[in-house]
Design a protein around this motif. Structure first.
Motif, mmCIF file in Angstrom:
data_model
loop_
_atom_site.group_PDB
_atom_site.id
_atom_site.type_symbol
_atom_site.label_atom_id
_atom_site.label_comp_id
_atom_site.label_asym_id
_atom_site.label_seq_id
_atom_site.Cartn_x
_atom_site.Cartn_y
_atom_site.Cartn_z
ATOM 1 N N GLN A 317 0.950 -1.166 -0.001
ATOM 2 C CA GLN A 317 -0.106 0.018 0.047
ATOM 3 C C GLN A 317 0.988 0.893 0.270
ATOM 4 N N LEU A 318 2.017 1.112 0.394
ATOM 5 C CA LEU A 318 3.100 2.374 0.685
ATOM 6 C C LEU A 318 3.658 2.336 -0.304
ATOM 7 N N LYS A 319 4.052 1.186 -0.429
ATOM 8 C CA LYS A 319 5.741 1.522 -1.747
ATOM 9 C C LYS A 319 6.497 0.899 -1.073
ATOM 10 N N GLY A 320 6.534 0.345 -0.214
ATOM 11 C CA GLY A 320 7.537 -0.329 0.829
ATOM 12 C C GLY A 320 8.188 0.591 1.450
ATOM 13 N N MET A 321 7.434 1.946 2.258
ATOM 14 C CA MET A 321 7.761 2.373 2.857
ATOM 15 C C MET A 321 7.308 2.858 4.116
ATOM 16 N N GLY A 322 7.899 3.702 4.895
ATOM 17 C CA GLY A 322 7.380 3.290 6.776
ATOM 18 C C GLY A 322 6.952 4.209 7.059
ATOM 19 N N GLY A 323 7.393 5.668 6.272
ATOM 20 C CA GLY A 323 6.887 7.439 6.753
ATOM 21 C C GLY A 323 8.609 7.868 7.779
ATOM 22 N N ALA A 324 8.148 8.432 8.056
ATOM 23 C CA ALA A 324 9.520 8.986 8.998
ATOM 24 C C ALA A 324 9.497 9.236 10.218
ATOM 25 N N ILE A 325 9.531 8.413 10.954
ATOM 26 C CA ILE A 325 8.549 8.345 12.657
ATOM 27 C C ILE A 325 9.464 6.803 13.124
ATOM 28 N N ILE A 326 9.868 6.790 13.987
ATOM 29 C CA ILE A 326 9.867 5.374 14.952
ATOM 30 C C ILE A 326 10.019 5.578 15.994
ATOM 31 N N THR A 327 9.444 5.126 16.501
ATOM 32 C CA THR A 327 9.412 4.931 18.517
ATOM 33 C C THR A 327 10.181 4.142 18.892
ATOM 34 N N ILE A 328 10.710 3.849 19.883
ATOM 35 C CA ILE A 328 11.746 3.000 20.636
ATOM 36 C C ILE A 328 11.519 3.183 22.419
ATOM 37 N N ARG A 329 11.451 1.860 22.736
ATOM 38 C CA ARG A 329 11.416 1.857 24.063
ATOM 39 C C ARG A 329 12.675 1.716 24.862
ATOM 40 N N ALA A 330 12.751 2.768 25.686
ATOM 41 C CA ALA A 330 14.375 2.307 26.317
ATOM 42 C C ALA A 330 14.397 1.769 27.474
ATOM 43 N N GLY A 331 13.616 1.082 28.364
ATOM 44 C CA GLY A 331 13.586 0.135 29.346
ATOM 45 C C GLY A 331 12.633 1.152 30.246
#
Length: 413
Positions: A317-331
């Motif tokens: 649906q998105l041409k294989g691109m996931g946008g420009a936001i990442i979330t991480i969990r630091a612990g």
């Protein structure tokens, strides 16, 4: 035209009267005309022209036409902010007693808005994810719209637009899609059956973090049943333009949610590099997410990773691109704050879509008014960090985050 050519040339030709290659800034509140009859015709939508900037303005009109063409819509209405665009897109069709089906993993401000609408008798039925199954299951005779973010911010869940639009149309309601985080570079939701698209154009469309704005685009494809959407009776004569005509002549005009000409100008400039920026932003985001996954010391969430449950949908649906936001969990919250404070290149700011990398701790900021359940549904935990990836050199970004993780793991030393 291909995408980047369309950004520069589709529905746009500068200012023909002067030869200026950019649409001029018409920083005027009102527009004078040669006769009372001419102003009357313009004011009553019987002749083209401009009367008052709250209603229409040449600079804003230029921006609206460019966005409508880019999204393959029949018309667009620019608003003073992204939240104004979301609000106007809904209130244009809703009244007391109506219900909306919406995802619970929405931007915090949108969740707050749905809470505010309860005072006006408009109920939101939340579902963990907006899917064809959840729409069919939750629909009632009071349902009047389905609302979803295409890529959730910050949960990063991805909506199957075609499946959801088909389910919405089966129950006779429109699908309204907030496509801010996807942008027209990744997808045109109308190609997949969506009816209304909204953008917080303050973000990726603007690109430089210098102008607050929003925009609503109509596909013109939804057939408005006047027995269910009673306010459309007097706008039937406009045919496919009924939604836009009602919006312009009704709640948008009367609530004063207009976009300032200067902000429209800044957005038009930013729009011209959207394709180049999104290509770089998506590439940077994927490489940074792959670094986090390989490093293993933080838990990463990015929809274009093969480990993501949305990988196949992103690919199709998105041409294989996931946008420009990442979330991480630091612990832990403590580690998250130490990591954020140790970054050299990322600004600690509540925005997305800038050319600079921005980071924020959502739980203590944009979700501070949300309940614990709402935060969990939105993918926000005490150790969550949202990263709006910028266009910096990826080697520098990776090195910066690696150093910050090192410091957070070592107690900040």
């Amino acid at each position: 035209m291909n995408f980047n050519t369309a950004l520069l040339h589709q529905s746009f030709g500068g200012d023909k009267s002067s030869g200026a290659t950019l649409a001029p800034i018409c920083q005027s509140s009102a527009f004078a005309h040669e006769s009372a009859e001419k102003l009357e015709a313009i004011f009553n939508s019987k002749a083209p022209g401009y009367a008052y900037t709250r209603i229409s303005n040449p600079t804003v009109d230029s921006f609206e036409r460019r966005i409508a063409a880019l999204e393959k819509g029949i018309g667009a209405v620019a608003c003073s902010s992204g939240m104004a665009a979301v609000t106007m897109s809904l209130l244009n069709i809703l009244q007391s007693g109506d219900e909306v089906i919406a995802g619970s993993a929405l931007f915090g401000g949108t969740i707050d808005l749905f809470g505010d609408l309860e005072a006006f008798g408009i109920k939101t039925v939340f579902t963990e994810e907006v899917t064809a199954e959840s729409v069919s299951r939750l629909a009632t005779d009071k349902t009047r719209a389905v609302f979803t973010e295409l890529i959730g911010n910050p949960k990063l869940n991805v909506t199957d637009v075609r499946a959801v639009s088909e389910a919405a149309h089966k129950i006779g309601v429109p699908l309204i899609v907030d496509s801010t985080t996807a942008t027209p570079y990744l997808i045109n939701p109308f190609d997949h059956g969506a009816d209304i698209v909204v953008h917080s154009s303050s973000k990726y469309i603007n690109g430089s973090g210098n102008a607050i704005s929003g925009v609503i685009i109509d596909s013109g494809n939804f057939k408005w049943d006047c027995s269910r959407y009673r306010g459309f009776e007097e706008y039937k004569k406009f045919g496919r333009l009924a939604y836009i005509a009602k919006l312009r002549n009704g709640i948008w005009r009367n609530m004063g949610a207009c976009l300032a000409p200067m902000n429209a100008f800044l957005n038009s400039i930013g729009l011209e590099t959207l394709g180049l920026r999104m290509e770089r932003l998506c590439d940077n985001s994927k490489m940074l997410a792959e670094f986090f996954e390989a490093d293993g010391r933080v838990k990463v969430n990015y929809p274009a990773l093969r480990s993501s449950p949305y990988y196949e949908l992103v690919d199709s649906q998105l041409k294989g691109m996931g946008g420009a936001i990442i979330t991480i969990r630091a612990g832990s919250r403590e580690k998250a704050f130490k990591l954020i404070n140790s970054l050299k290149y990322a600004s600690i700011a509540t925005n997305i879509g800038d050319v600079r990398t921005l980071v924020i701790h959502p739980a203590s900021t944009i979700y501070t008014h949300s309940t614990e359940e709402q935060r969990v549904n939105a993918g926000v935990f005490d150790d969550t960090i949202r990263i709006s990836v910028g266009i910096e050199d990826i080697d520098d970004l990776i090195a910066d985050f690696k150093n910050a993780i090192d410091k957070s793991e070592n107690g900040g030393n």
